[in-house]
Design a protein around this motif. Structure first.
Motif, PDB file in Angstrom:
ATOM      1  N   SER A  46       1.033  -1.194   0.088  1.00 51.78           N
ATOM      2  CA  SER A  46      -0.094   0.108  -0.026  1.00 51.78           C
ATOM      3  C   SER A  46       0.728   1.358   0.024  1.00 51.78           C
ATOM      4  O   SER A  46       1.885   1.416   0.748  1.00 51.78           O
ATOM      5  N   GLU A  47       0.661   2.065  -0.950  1.00 50.97           N
ATOM      6  CA  GLU A  47       1.418   3.364  -0.967  1.00 50.97           C
ATOM      7  C   GLU A  47       0.840   4.612  -0.921  1.00 50.97           C
ATOM      8  O   GLU A  47      -0.617   4.708  -1.423  1.00 50.97           O
ATOM      9  N   LYS A  48       1.354   5.523  -0.278  1.00 54.10           N
ATOM     10  CA  LYS A  48       0.715   6.655  -0.002  1.00 54.10           C
ATOM     11  C   LYS A  48       1.031   7.733  -1.115  1.00 54.10           C
ATOM     12  O   LYS A  48       2.156   8.023  -1.134  1.00 54.10           O
ATOM     13  N   GLY A  49       0.229   8.403  -1.724  1.00 51.04           N
ATOM     14  CA  GLY A  49       0.530   9.690  -2.706  1.00 51.04           C
ATOM     15  C   GLY A  49       0.725  11.056  -1.940  1.00 51.04           C
ATOM     16  O   GLY A  49       0.541  10.903  -0.905  1.00 51.04           O
ATOM     17  N   PRO A  50       1.157  11.883  -2.564  1.00 48.60           N
ATOM     18  CA  PRO A  50       1.783  13.224  -2.234  1.00 48.60           C
ATOM     19  C   PRO A  50       0.392  13.760  -1.673  1.00 48.60           C
ATOM     20  O   PRO A  50       0.665  14.569  -0.725  1.00 48.60           O
ATOM     21  N   ILE A  70      -3.103   3.965  -2.536  1.00 47.08           N
ATOM     22  CA  ILE A  70      -3.219   2.897  -3.346  1.00 47.08           C
ATOM     23  C   ILE A  70      -2.703   1.504  -2.975  1.00 47.08           C
ATOM     24  O   ILE A  70      -1.677   1.327  -2.465  1.00 47.08           O
ATOM     25  N   SER A  71      -3.567   0.230  -2.997  1.00 49.33           N
ATOM     26  CA  SER A  71      -3.075  -0.719  -2.525  1.00 49.33           C
ATOM     27  C   SER A  71      -2.868  -1.935  -3.779  1.00 49.33           C
ATOM     28  O   SER A  71      -3.832  -1.723  -4.647  1.00 49.33           O
ATOM     29  N   GLY A 104      -7.386   3.028  -1.498  1.00 42.26           N
ATOM     30  CA  GLY A 104      -7.542   2.645  -0.179  1.00 42.26           C
ATOM     31  C   GLY A 104      -6.999   1.510   0.243  1.00 42.26           C
ATOM     32  O   GLY A 104      -5.979   0.818  -0.597  1.00 42.26           O
ATOM     33  N   GLU A 105      -7.449   0.748   1.396  1.00 42.41           N
ATOM     34  CA  GLU A 105      -6.714  -0.441   2.220  1.00 42.41           C
ATOM     35  C   GLU A 105      -7.723  -1.304   2.746  1.00 42.41           C
ATOM     36  O   GLU A 105      -8.080  -1.673   3.572  1.00 42.41           O
ATOM     37  N   PRO A 106      -8.389  -2.035   1.379  1.00 40.93           N
ATOM     38  CA  PRO A 106      -9.220  -3.065   1.846  1.00 40.93           C
ATOM     39  C   PRO A 106      -8.490  -4.274   2.394  1.00 40.93           C
ATOM     40  O   PRO A 106      -7.492  -4.286   2.119  1.00 40.93           O
ATOM     41  N   SER A 107      -9.095  -4.987   3.252  1.00 45.55           N
ATOM     42  CA  SER A 107      -8.651  -6.001   3.983  1.00 45.55           C
ATOM     43  C   SER A 107      -8.392  -7.495   2.882  1.00 45.55           C
ATOM     44  O   SER A 107      -9.461  -7.249   1.920  1.00 45.55           O
ATOM     45  N   ILE A 108      -7.631  -8.105   3.279  1.00 44.68           N
ATOM     46  CA  ILE A 108      -7.567  -9.441   2.286  1.00 44.68           C
ATOM     47  C   ILE A 108      -8.870 -10.167   2.353  1.00 44.68           C
ATOM     48  O   ILE A 108      -9.014 -10.570   1.180  1.00 44.68           O
ATOM     49  N   GLU A 109      -9.446 -10.252   3.477  1.00 36.41           N
ATOM     50  CA  GLU A 109     -10.907 -10.803   3.536  1.00 36.41           C
ATOM     51  C   GLU A 109     -11.852 -10.147   2.551  1.00 36.41           C
ATOM     52  O   GLU A 109     -12.283 -11.115   1.863  1.00 36.41           O
ATOM     53  N   GLN A 110     -11.874  -8.874   2.309  1.00 34.22           N
ATOM     54  CA  GLN A 110     -12.806  -8.089   1.723  1.00 34.22           C
ATOM     55  C   GLN A 110     -12.258  -8.384   0.083  1.00 34.22           C
ATOM     56  O   GLN A 110     -13.428  -8.710  -0.571  1.00 34.22           O
TER      57      GLN A 110
END
Length: 157
Positions: free
Chosen positions: A24-28, A33-34, A89-95
């Protein structure tokens, strides 16, 4: 050359099918984005034929969006063992597993030729290379095997 995470993964110890968060990377501006590894076939032991993989790509591109918000792209690996899934975003692996499973079940049980998006010469750069039959067979096989929540051991299948 920059290191690419996918090429540092030991492909001999993973246990497909699985979903794995690559990064997961955070933009400026703070947006995240994951990138997920959707590995459907055991590396170096098999591969999805191109026509079936192509149809899975087209169908999943639509079906995953029905079950998971923020999908940016789903693209097949060149090795034909699975896909990258890029999402906001950062959805879970389960999602992610739930969304992938739902899409694969739909492909295996309900999808018709008319349901597969983007398969004409106008919409696709290689429209003759599709196989719903192959996509259905692979979708059923992956669902039957279970999609693990862990790349290195069978968890939550």
């Amino acid at each position: 050359m920059a290191d690419v995470e996918s090429f540092t993964l030991d492909h001999t110890i993973v246990k497909a099918p699985y979903v794995r968060l690559i990064a997961s990377e955070k933009g400026p501006n703070g947006d995240v984005i994951s990138n997920f590894d959707l590995r459907f076939v055991q590396p170096n032991e098999g591969e999805i034929p191109t026509a079936g993989l192509h149809t899975l790509e087209h169908a999943l591109a639509s079906l995953i969006r029905d079950h998971l918000d923020g999908v940016i792209d789903i693209s097949p690996f060149g090795c034909r063992t699975g896909f990258h899934l890029i999402v906001w975003g950062e959805p879970s692996i389960e999602q992610v597993v739930d969304a992938v499973r739902a899409g694969l079940v739909t492909i295996a049980t309900e999808t018709t030729e008319a349901d597969v998006p983007g398969v004409s010469a106008i919409e696709c750069g290689n429209y003759r290379d599709h196989s719903l039959h192959s996509a259905r067979e692979w979708a059923k096989l992956i669902v039957d095997q279970g999609i693990s929540l862990n790349a290195f051991e069978r968890v939550g299948v």
